[in-house]
Write an enzyme that holds these catalytic residues in place. Structure first.
Site, PDB file in Angstrom:
ATOM      1  CG  ASN A  46      -0.399  -0.220   2.527  1.00  0.00           C
ATOM      2  OD1 ASN A  46       0.608  -0.908   2.678  1.00  0.00           O
ATOM      3  ND2 ASN A  46      -1.009   0.347   3.541  1.00  0.00           N
ATOM      4  CD  GLU A  48      -1.349   4.846   4.686  1.00  0.00           C
ATOM      5  OE1 GLU A  48      -0.834   5.712   5.430  1.00  0.00           O
ATOM      6  OE2 GLU A  48      -2.067   3.911   5.107  1.00  0.00           O
ATOM      7  CB  CYS A  57      -5.397  -1.285  -1.518  1.00  0.00           C
ATOM      8  SG  CYS A  57      -6.746  -0.534  -0.611  1.00  0.00           S
ATOM      9  CD  GLU A  59      -5.225  -5.942  -0.871  1.00  0.00           C
ATOM     10  OE1 GLU A  59      -4.917  -4.726  -0.926  1.00  0.00           O
ATOM     11  OE2 GLU A  59      -5.620  -6.488   0.162  1.00  0.00           O
ATOM     12  CB  CYS A  92     -10.959  -2.863   0.809  1.00  0.00           C
ATOM     13  SG  CYS A  92     -10.334  -2.232  -0.766  1.00  0.00           S
ATOM     14  CB  CYS A  95      -8.574  -4.805  -3.172  1.00  0.00           C
ATOM     15  SG  CYS A  95      -7.590  -3.293  -3.005  1.00  0.00           S
TER      16      CYS A  95
END
Ligand code: THU
Length: 140
Positions: A46, A48, A57, A59, A92, A95
């Site tokens: 990930n 940010e 993310c 994934e 999530c 993803c």
């Protein structure tokens, strides 16, 4: 469920990748490793941003890296997702949809938590039943 041959190595690759996650705001680092049908392992973490909503993310970064390496829909045979949480963490919803485009319904997703070593192999279909996939667009 027991791990299949190669899945422990995939978890190890995701654990190693996770160390490189850029998560200074949430402090929740995620590492992902994908096994492609040609045997290559592709990782993602990930990333940010100080403009929080721009976070991507692990994934989806892993899938982007796989596509950049030549992967096509259906080429992802197994996935490992590593976090440090209270339980093995599921991806999530966004993803799951992006994984569905490049995995198969039977693709194993191995969820692993470095805090207690909990490992939960599930399938893409169990995470996203009746997924909307390229197969639903015959005229594309
Ligand atoms: N995150 C992922 O990398 N994958 C997921 O499936 C869930 C959330 C990241 C995004 C953000 O950097 C941090 O975890 C906390 O939400």
């Amino acid at each position: 469920m027991k791990l299949r041959p190669g899945e422990a190595a995939l978890v190890a690759a995701a654990r190693e990748a996770r160390r490189l996650a850029y998560a200074p705001y949430s402090r929740f680092k995620v590492g992902v490793a994908l096994l492609l049908n040609d045997g290559r392992v592709i990782t993602g973490v990930n990333v940010e941003n100080c403009s929080y909503g721009l976070t991507v993310c692990a994934e989806r970064n892993a899938i982007a890296a796989a596509v950049s390496a030549g992967a096509k829909p259906g080429d992802v045979l197994a996935v490992a997702i590593v976090t440090k949480a209270t339980a093995a963490t599921s991806p999530c919803g966004a993803c799951r949809q992006v994984l569905a485009e490049f995995c198969r319904p039977t693709t194993r997703i191995v969820l692993h938590n470095v805090a207690d070593g909990a490992t939960a192999p599930v399938t893409l279909a169990s995470l996203l039943p009746r997924a909307f996939t390229p197969d639903n667009m015959p005229d594309r």
